[in-house]
Design an enzyme around this catalytic site. Structure first.
Site: not given
Ligand code: GLU
Length: 510
Positions: A42, A279-282
């Protein structure tokens, strides 16, 4: 992506003067910028800010804002993601002038539809000797890369296929080995005059020979990007700082394909509180534009917040509309260090935007958040109610709760409101107020205000003791817009019904 960090000297006055001279040289209509998302997920808030800076830059200079879809990573790209990104960009109001859906003079705008163009450019590099066929397999490359690291050498391509003869190439083809096109990197420093970072020097040896066309026929990011920026006549590349190390390769490629490189401006990253890249992972704050959108944030507020993460207007304004930014945005005022994303600040900015917005605008933004009862109201009533409650909105998702006392039946009591009605005094105030309202003429906020004063004088109370039970009885809560306006909007009949229900003498049971 990055092999080592380039050296970043301070930007001096001379460089600033050079930038200004360069800007002045932009003839009208020659500015062309692009936003080039990879449709592998996204739209990230960082991407939205990059898109916004490009959009502002183009609109300020009457240039073109191009949307290019970088979908050559076919395993990770999807149509759904592309649609989602376009939809979020439209929601943000960052309309583009050329793109996959609109077409334009430099299309197609989806890289997966431009493979012939990359193939032709790669062949030209092979012919001119700036690139060579490479037959190394991935597993071989990996083994040699590890050996280099273990021996303390840079993990660059070791040049095995750099000097193959025609006969050696034919023999490798005969073995059925994969054949990619690898760029021959010259051993010289690269210097970039970045419009944000000033002079950036990439030392020779930072980058080894790299693949431009994979054996699958798909281009690598750096190659497709350069071929397209050249073909699409992009004048300025404004993008995230994480691409800075790619720029070293890209400058070499522009030179090799005999095209003038665009100006570059690398915008610093958006960070988590611990200064790690957001980021997406944080998982700290939502990173997807779509999440903020679903939570009732307004595009205007999100953009204002994102722009100010990195751009300094030079004064102490805390909120900048699109019109403000069109006036004052400049790359020279984009800072060089990363900025920490603060969800509380964004929430504040969203609330401020709603408090100052026209009711019609709030309704247009918040359509999806309105309940059926609100939607069924007469056309002219809803904007009046929104004007009344907008000062209490933090997000559009607050609309149903804030409008509930005016569109529903009996209020649902929140615990502190219920508590304020559990005293004899509270019920007495409600009773007295009901008697005043019964005969109030004309029915108006001013009239209600006088009625309140009379009740206070009669019972010898004021302030919170007076207002809190009444607000609780009428709305089910202890906070909200001014009480006279609230009562006026609720209407006489509903006010009487609610006050009497609380006072224990509801209508028919009297
Ligand atoms: N497709 C790249 C990305 O999404 C674009 C980088 C660039 O703007 O050159 O990060």
């Amino acid at each position: 992506m990055s092999d080592s960090n380039p050296v970043l000297p301070r930007r001096g006055a001379a460089a600033a003067a050079e930038l200004r001279a360069r800007d002045a040289a932009d003839a009208p209509g020659t500015v062309r910028v692009r936003f080039a998302p990879s449709p592998t997920g996204w739209l990230h808030v960082g991407g939205a800010r990059t898109a916004y800076f490009n959009w502002l830059f183009a609109r300020q200079r009457r240039g073109a804002f191009v949307l290019r879809i970088e979908d050559t990573d076919i395993d990770r790209s999807s149509v759904t993601s592309e649609e989602g990104v376009l939809d979020d960009l439209k929601w943000l109001g960052l309309e583009w002038d050329e793109g996959p859906d609109l077409g334009g003079a430099f299309g197609p705008y989806r890289q997966s539809e431009r493979l012939e163009i990359y193939r032709a450019r790669a062949n030209a590099l092979l012919e001119s000797g700036r690139a060579y066929s490479c037959f190394c397999r991935d597993d071989e490359l990996e083994t040699r890369r590890r050996a280099a690291l273990a021996a303390g050498r840079p993990p660059h391509y070791d040049g095995q296929c750099r000097t193959l003869t025609e006969a050696e190439r034919a023999s490798r083809r005969g073995e059925g080995r994969p054949e990619s096109v690898r760029f021959r990197v010259d051993a010289s420093d690269q210097v970039l005059h970045d419009d944000v970072r000033g002079e950036v020097r990439f030392p020779a040896g930072m980058v080894g020979d790299f693949v431009v066309l994979r054996s699958s026929g798909l281009p690598t990011y750096n190659f497709a990007c350069v071929v397209d920026d050249a073909a699409m006549r992009i004048s300025h590349v404004i993008r995230a700082e994480e691409h800075l190390s790619n720029t070293a390769r890209q400058l070499m490629l522009f030179e090799a394909i005999s095209e003038r490189a665009p100006h570059f401006a690398h915008v610093p990253l958006i960070l988590n509180r611990d200064r790690s890249k957001m980021s997406k992972r944080s998982g700290e704050a939502a990173v997807a534009v779509g999440d903020w959108r679903r939570d009732g944030y307004v595009a205007e507020a999100l953009l204002s917040y994102l722009a100010l993460l990195g751009f300094h207007p030079g004064d102490d304004r805390e909120r900048l509309s699109r019109a403000d930014l069109l006036e004052c945005f400049s790359l020279e005022r984009v800072g060089r260090s990363g900025s920490v994303f603060d969800p509380a600040k964004l929430r504040w900015m969203n609330a401020q935007t709603l408090h100052h917005a026209e009711p019609g605008a709030i309704l247009a933004w918040g359509k999806a958040f309105l309940g059926d009862a609100a939607r069924a109201l007469p056309r002219e009533r809803l904007p009046r109610l929104v004007a009344l409650v907008r000062g209490n909105l933090e997000t559009l998702a607050d609309l149903p709760r804030q409008l509930a006392p005016f569109v529903g039946g009996a209020p649902e009591f929140e615990p502190d409101a219920r508590a304020s009605l559990e005293t004899a005094r509270g019920r007495e105030v409600c009773d007295a107020f009901a008697s005043e309202l019964e005969t109030l003429a004309p029915w108006s906020a001013d009239g209600v205000k006088s009625a309140l004063q009379r009740v206070g004088a009669r019972l010898g109370i004021k302030g919170r003791d007076l207002y809190q039970p009444l607000r609780a009885a009428l709305t089910g809560r202890t906070h909200g817009p001014e009480l006279p306006q609230v009562a006026e909007a609720i209407g006489r009949a509903a006010c009487l019904e609610r006050l009497r229900a609380v006072a224990g003498r509801s209508g028919g049971a009297a």
